[in-house]
Write an enzyme that holds these catalytic residues in place. Structure first.
Site, PDB file in Angstrom:
ATOM      1  N   ASP A  44       0.522  -1.057   0.234  1.00 51.77           N
ATOM      2  CA  ASP A  44       0.393  -0.314  -0.147  1.00 51.77           C
ATOM      3  C   ASP A  44       0.843   1.138   0.327  1.00 51.77           C
ATOM      4  OD1 ASP A  44      -2.239   1.497   0.260  1.00 51.77           O
ATOM      5  OD2 ASP A  44      -3.035   0.479   2.030  1.00 51.77           O
ATOM      6  N   ASP A 102     -10.785   1.620  -2.911  1.00 49.17           N
ATOM      7  CA  ASP A 102     -11.452   1.382  -1.677  1.00 49.17           C
ATOM      8  C   ASP A 102     -13.165   1.525  -1.846  1.00 49.17           C
ATOM      9  OD1 ASP A 102      -8.819   1.607  -0.380  1.00 49.17           O
ATOM     10  OD2 ASP A 102      -8.418   3.117   0.538  1.00 49.17           O
TER      11      ASP A 102
END
Length: 696
Positions: free
Chosen positions: A451, A519
């Site tokens: 990430d 997301d």
């Protein structure tokens, strides 16, 4: 195929359906001749013989014609190359030589005054109409350093048309990759990122059509950049309507590097594609090229995964993760991923980043016991990391506060309570290598979700003579670290994530197995995100999750498991809901959906993709075709006035063949499917179905 003609000063690169031609004039000016449908060497010679356009006051005869315009000389267009020394800025080049090897053409130029060498690279493979372009800049002199302000990968020149329409993908966090089309007007249209990573706001891709292209008809030109840092693409329509597209690494005032004698810079690839098959034909050509030449191990199918983040957040433990793993295995999941909070003192987003060792209170024996249990359940084991970031409340930051990007005397700004490590520093990269290599060597980890949750804000490098190089060297350091880990741990798959879709581009796709698209896991919102994503990238890399209803992260929308699964089955299927709270009936239904996905997965992940209907409020659908197998995912947002949704006209099927529905046994004629379509039976709100057809 590469042909050299016209007394050795004209080159033609050709793929299956298109050609690209360029010519070197007697004054060593490299001019563009053609990009489009396939032509012969004789055609290229005829174009070269036409010469420059008529002289016009206040205009340059080079503008709009040059393959790679530079700063300096009789040019007024945006330069692709900008170089300066203490004494001079700009360049004046002379042709040196050329070479062709396999499918790559190299043209080399020099500037004796500043000791500059410039090589233009072109590659067009026999199985694709995608042209890969990049440049190498070398300091071949003995004089002072050269400051490389900008070195774009390529400038693309489009043919003369009356009007052009520009397509681009824009967005923000949780709303990435949304497609927008608009008329191109005179002047410049610039998209890019000044954030240190690709960014949620734009994907580095543009597409242009001139004569009203549709999904399946018309000429379409597209360009895509392979760079995972700050970038810029400029689309400029000149006064004579010629359009040029210039793109490369870096934003306008960042600077790239300072080159000492003997040093070189190689730009990222800026790839271009011409297609006469409309937007859909262009997409399928992009997909095929990436599957064949960009994405590692693309021939392998990606497993169904479960990710624990939305179920647990920061409150995790070994026993809790094991309980979720057992439920995940029960519905057919193949890869179990422990997300954030397994390491350091990571009980919130305020601490722990940078300390990549298991939390002893949560995982007393490290990750190995959980990984072995997951393996015994028949699943692979994965973890989440964010190596480029650090919390101020971490052992790493307390030991090495100088390792983060910062400016002396300035406040160190934080987003998400974190700072950015300077991967341009060799000692930082070596530390991360030691930590991550040790982690992957000490536990049976099969998968890493990498990430990147914060943009650059304080891109300073105290003590470095040319701190601007951080923008370039951080990304190159990230690439080098990822490449090194992949080489040392070939059995580990990597996913790129950046708060969702903040780092998706051809550069990162050449090093990872899939990407986290957004997301936003709301199944309705995801339809537009996935529709835009598919303009360039294949379903094989597009991760999509089924999460809880109501949607807890964004909007509270309620939707059925059916709608959530069909939406997520358009790419690499994942599950991210709290399985501990799912009823036995929901788990049983999920098991059936996962089983169905595994059956259609080869077609979805490796088949040709056809966008049958865009997600615009009513019925939307996407079709996948592989050999004699066809899969259609149809989703209905809302039914209006009780009217039956329109039939879906399929694409790519044989009009002379018959197709049997795998689930009902009904037989459909190919000609009817193409010209009249297939009714889905969907009704009401948020309804969805999967249709499987097999050629008889």
């Amino acid at each position: 195929m590469i042909e050299n003609t016209g007394n050795g000063r004209t080159w033609v690169l050709s793929g299956p359906a298109s050609s690209y031609a360029l010519h070197l004039t007697g004054a060593d000016e490299l001019v563009h001749l053609h990009w489009g449908a396939r032509i012969t060497a004789a055609d290229a010679e005829a174009l070269a013989a036409q010469g420059p356009p008529p002289y016009w006051p206040f205009e340059s005869q080079l503008d709009g014609r040059e393959e790679y315009p530079v700063e300096g000389g009789p040019r007024f267009v945006r330069p692709a190359l900008s170089v300066r020394t203490e004494a001079v800025r700009g360049t004046e080049w002379a042709f040196a030589d050329w070479a062709a090897e396999d499918d790559e053409l190299r043209l080399r130029f020099t500037d004796a005054l500043v000791g500059l060498g410039l090589t233009l690279h072109y590659r067009m493979r026999d199985d694709s109409d995608v042209i890969e372009r990049w440049v190498t800049v070398a300091h071949g002199g003995t004089g002072p350093d050269l400051e490389l302000l900008r070195a774009d990968a390529a400038t693309w020149t489009l043919p003369h048309r009356d009007t052009w329409r520009l397509s681009q993908l824009h967005g923000r966090w949780a709303a990435e990759s949304r497609l927008v089309r608009s008329e191109l007007t005179y002047g410049e249209k610039i998209i890019g990122s000044r954030r240190g990573h690709t960014g949620h706001q734009h994907l580095p891709w543009v597409s242009l059509d001139a004569e009203g292209a549709t999904e399946e008809r018309g000429e379409v030109y597209g360009c895509a950049l392979g760079w995972s840092g700050s970038w810029r693409i400029a689309v400029q329509q000149l006064p004579d309507k010629i359009v040029q597209i210039t793109g490369g690494a870096g934003h306008d005032d960042s600077g790239l590097l300072r080159l000492a004698p003997g040093q070189t810079y190689t730009s990222p690839v800026f790839a271009g594609l011409w297609s006469d098959g409309g937007f859909g034909g262009a997409s399928r050509a992009w997909h095929a090229w990436q599957l064949a030449h960009v994405i590692p191990d693309a021939q392998e199918v990606r497993p169904v995964l479960y990710n624990s983040w939305e179920a647990t957040g920061f409150d995790i433990s070994q026993q809790q993760q094991l309980a979720l793993a057992r439920r995940a295995a029960g519905i057919g999941v193949e890869l179990f991923v422990v997300d954030d909070a397994w390491f350091g003192r990571r009980t919130s987003d305020r601490a722990g980043l940078g300390d990549w060792t298991p939390n002893p209170d949560r995982f007393p024996g490290g990750l190995t016991p959980l990984a072995r249990e997951v393996h015994s359940l028949g699943m692979r084991f994965g973890i989440w990391v964010e190596p480029e970031m650090v919390n101020a409340d971490s052992d790493l930051y307390r030991a090495r506060p100088d390792w983060v990007q910062h400016h002396p005397g300035r406040a160190r700004t934080e987003f998400r309570n974190q700072l950015v490590l300077n991967l341009a520093r060799e000692d930082v990269r070596e530390h991360l290598w030691e930590q991550l290599d040790s982690l992957l060597s000490s536990a049976p980890v099969d998968y890493v979700k990498w990430d990147f949750n914060r943009c650059f804000t304080d891109a300073g490098w105290p003590g470095e003579a040319y701190p601007q190089k951080l923008w370039t060297c951080h990304v190159e350091g990230y690439y080098a670290l990822l490449d090194r880990l992949r080489a040392a741990h070939p059995g580990v798959a990597f996913e790129s994530c950046s708060g969702g879709g903040g780092r998706i581009d051809l550069g990162v796709l050449g090093r990872t197995d899939q990407v986290w698209t957004s997301d936003n896991t709301d199944p309705l919102d995801r339809l537009a995100v996935q529709h835009g994503f598919s303009q360039l990238h294949p379903a094989r890399v597009m991760a999509a999750w089924v999460t809880d209803s109501p949607n807890v992260q964004l909007n509270g929308r309620r939707s059925s498991l059916r709608f959530r699964f069909v939406s997520a089955m358009a790419g690499v299927l994942g599950v991210g809901g709290d399985l501990a709270a799912w009823s036995e009936a929901e788990l049983a239904e999920a098991r059936d959906w996962v089983r169905l996905y595994k059956e259609i997965r080869p077609v979805v992940q490796h088949g040709e993709l056809y966008r049958l209907r865009a997600p615009k409020g009513g019925l939307s659908a996407v079709q996948y075709l592989l050999g004699g197998e066809t899969v259609v995912l149809a989703l209905l947002q809302a039914q209006r006035y009780g009217e039956r949704p329109p039939a879906l006209r399929l694409r790519g099927v044989d009009p002379a063949a018959a197709y049997e529905c795998v689930d009902t046994g009904a037989v459909h004629q190919g000609g009817v499917l193409l010209h009249h379509g297939l009714h889905t039976g969907l009704k009401g709100d948020l309804d969805a179905t999967v249709i499987r057809l097999r050629r008889k």
